[in-house]
Design a protein around this motif. Structure first.
Motif, mmCIF file in Angstrom:
data_model
loop_
_atom_site.group_PDB
_atom_site.id
_atom_site.type_symbol
_atom_site.label_atom_id
_atom_site.label_comp_id
_atom_site.label_asym_id
_atom_site.label_seq_id
_atom_site.Cartn_x
_atom_site.Cartn_y
_atom_site.Cartn_z
ATOM 1 N N ILE A 424 0.836 -0.698 -0.245
ATOM 2 C CA ILE A 424 -0.259 0.081 -0.046
ATOM 3 C C ILE A 424 0.911 1.764 0.143
ATOM 4 N N VAL A 437 -3.107 -0.075 -3.990
ATOM 5 C CA VAL A 437 -2.938 -1.348 -3.024
ATOM 6 C C VAL A 437 -2.887 -1.932 -4.524
ATOM 7 N N ILE A 441 -8.163 -8.331 -2.009
ATOM 8 C CA ILE A 441 -8.684 -7.721 -1.084
ATOM 9 C C ILE A 441 -9.203 -9.394 -0.869
ATOM 10 N N LEU A 449 -6.392 -3.723 5.307
ATOM 11 C CA LEU A 449 -6.216 -2.636 4.705
ATOM 12 C C LEU A 449 -7.308 -2.050 5.720
ATOM 13 N N MET A 463 -9.222 5.186 -3.017
ATOM 14 C CA MET A 463 -8.518 3.915 -3.571
ATOM 15 C C MET A 463 -7.908 3.671 -4.594
ATOM 16 N N VAL A 468 -6.160 -4.841 -7.946
ATOM 17 C CA VAL A 468 -6.811 -4.915 -7.340
ATOM 18 C C VAL A 468 -7.654 -6.644 -8.032
#
Length: 521
Positions: A424, A437, A441, A449, A463, A468
């Protein structure tokens, strides 16, 4: 035709063979058989089986694996690591070498093959990746030490019972060291010395076979000195006999099932590692699921032809590649050459001294230790080195199949530890905090997070989710709760550059209209 090739994959390459390629593979197969003969006998003794069962395991299972596999160069057969796991698993249940013991080994082989075949049919080949390379290196290192300690009584001419762990074996050896037989020690030490010298002087020569023949000739020429030294028991020369596998005894099956899963997984990891390594050098594409199915089928069929569990062999596969094998026919010819020897040369095995066989096994153990890979692990990844070291320690202190599971759990622990803390990078744009990120997740990373989101100073949080690839329910629920928290303080949570599948998962919880998260390209 496509369906037929899926059932009989060798039809895809067998019609393309030429007389020239067959002659080349025939010679490569002969070289492989010469290498396989002493190894197979030695591995059978490690597994607690009569010598001939090593030859049987190098015939039918090898034929099936080569014809149904996808690799041009992978050669299967009995291996040291598999042999010692089989011995550790079955020896508490029956006397090594007895008929009951042989039956249990073949049942374990069948169960391991069924497990492998199911993985291949369900296309679960990726499961093998959970046994990391560091686990295999550590297990092989520990197994080499266990095997070596187990063979020292034979090399020293001592008649000692087998012990459950390497530590107890070492203690037993220390207490009986004064009873060693000097002629036995001489034969064993000479085997090691000749084998090591040949490996350094002529690495391409079959050092195991030459050292065994030389020491056996010495013992035959000096009967006054070596006549009392025990020899490998003679057996009747014949092709692999049909064997009965007790498939209806559920009590035995349930007792052997955990070991069958462990040894089956170990065999697949070894085989696929070798196949992938050689395919990278030969520029051949490997079908992992087909290779897994071939391994399972070879062990299922092999169990009914007196062949105990086999897997890919580093030495024989490497020889197949280096010698210029043109197709899997090299492995087929190797198995056929071994079958010829099993029929015609059985009487010669009775002249092999047991200490000489122990010396050849020590040479194999030395070759199992991948010193280069261990050094590379230490330089590149301390975590992987710890996994390797813990697996090796578990192999010395625990039952071998338990050590494999322990290594896998340690690998998963380090993997989850890394993935639970995704990369991050935090910065600010005006009154907004930007979090870039780098990672999925999921339930393991959601809390980390969430903590980083709650540390943001501004009301507006953006974000950057371009990296991701995956989000699960725990991640969705956490982001929804954090977005609601920011809304209550007049702020917002915005996902920038999120992939369509990530947006779709976030909308599933409350629907697009009620989703508290904003999205922007």
């Amino acid at each position: 035709m496509h369906r037929l090739i899926r059932l009989l994959p060798f039809l895809a390459w067998l019609p393309r063979q030429t007389p020239r390629s067959l002659r080349q593979d025939l010679l490569v197969g002969l070289s492989g058989a010469i290498l396989a003969l002493p190894q197979s006998i030695a591995y059978a003794l490690i597994a607690g089986l009569p010598a001939e069962y090593g030859l049987y395991a190098a015939i039918v299972p090898v034929l099936i694996a080569c014809l149904w596999g996808s690799s041009w160069h992978l050669i299967c057969g009995p291996t040291a690591a598999i042999s010692i796991v089989l011995y550790a698993s079955v020896s508490p249940l029956a006397v090594a070498g007895s008929d009951d013991y042989i039956t249990l080994v073949l049942l374990l082989t069948f169960l391991g093959g069924v497990f492998q075949l199911l993985l291949g049919l369900l296309r679960f080949g990726a499961l093998v990746n959970f046994v990391s390379h560091s686990v295999v290196i550590g297990f092989t290192l520990g197994a080499a030490v266990v095997i070596a300690l187990g063979q020292l009584p034979n090399l020293l001419g001592l008649d000692l019972p087998s012990q459950a762990t390497a530590l107890k074996t070492a203690q037993d050896l220390a207490s009986h060291a004064g009873e060693m037989d000097v002629p036995s020690l001489i034969l064993g030490a000479l085997t090691v010395a000749v084998g090591m010298a040949l490996k350094l002087w002529r690495p391409r020569w079959p050092s195991l076979l030459i050292s065994l023949l030389a020491v056996s000739l010495l013992a035959w020429l000096l009967p006054g000195v070596f006549e009392h030294v025990p020899r490998v028991p003679a057996f009747e020369g014949r092709l692999p006999p049909l064997s009965a596998v007790p498939l209806l005894d559920m009590d035995l099956i349930l007792r052997l099932l955990p070991s069958a899963v462990a040894v089956g997984m170990l065999g697949l990891v070894t085989s696929l590692s070798i196949a992938r390594s050689l395919s990278a050098r030969s520029e051949q594409l490997i079908d992992a699921d087909q290779e897994i199915r071939a391994q399972g089928l070879s062990n299922i069929v092999g169990a009914f032809f007196s062949g105990y569990l086999s897997s890919g062999s580093f030495t024989r596969s490497g020889l197949s590649y280096d010698a210029g094998a043109r197709s899997p026919m090299a492995g087929v010819f190797s198995a056929l050459w071994v079958a010829v020897f099993a029929v015609a040369g059985a009487g010669l095995i009775a002249h092999l001294p047991i200490p000489a066989m122990a010396g050849s096994i020590l040479l194999i153990c030395w070759g199992l230790v991948d010193r280069k890979a261990i050094g590379a692990l230490l330089r590149v990844s301390r975590a992987e080195f710890v996994v390797m070291a813990l697996t090796a320690a578990a192999t010395l202190l625990l039952e071998l199949q338990t050590a494999i599971y322990a290594g896998v759990l340690v690998s998963l622990f380090f993997y989850l530890k890394r993935t639970s803390r995704p990369r991050i990078h935090q910065s600010r744009e005006g009154d907004a905090d930007i979090l870039r990120v780098g990672g999925s997740i999921f339930f393991g990373a959601a809390h980390y997070l969430q903590v980083r989101l709650q540390r943001c100073q501004g009301p507006q949080v953006v974000m950057d989710a371009r990296q991701v690839n995956f989000i699960d329910y725990s991640g969705v629920d956490m982001l929804h709760r954090e977005a609601r928290r920011l809304q209550r303080t007049g702020g917002s949570l915005t996902l920038r550059g999120a992939r369509p599948q990530v947006i779709e998962e976030l909308h599933k919880l409350e629907g697009p209209a009620r989703c508290p998260i904003r999205f922007e390209d």
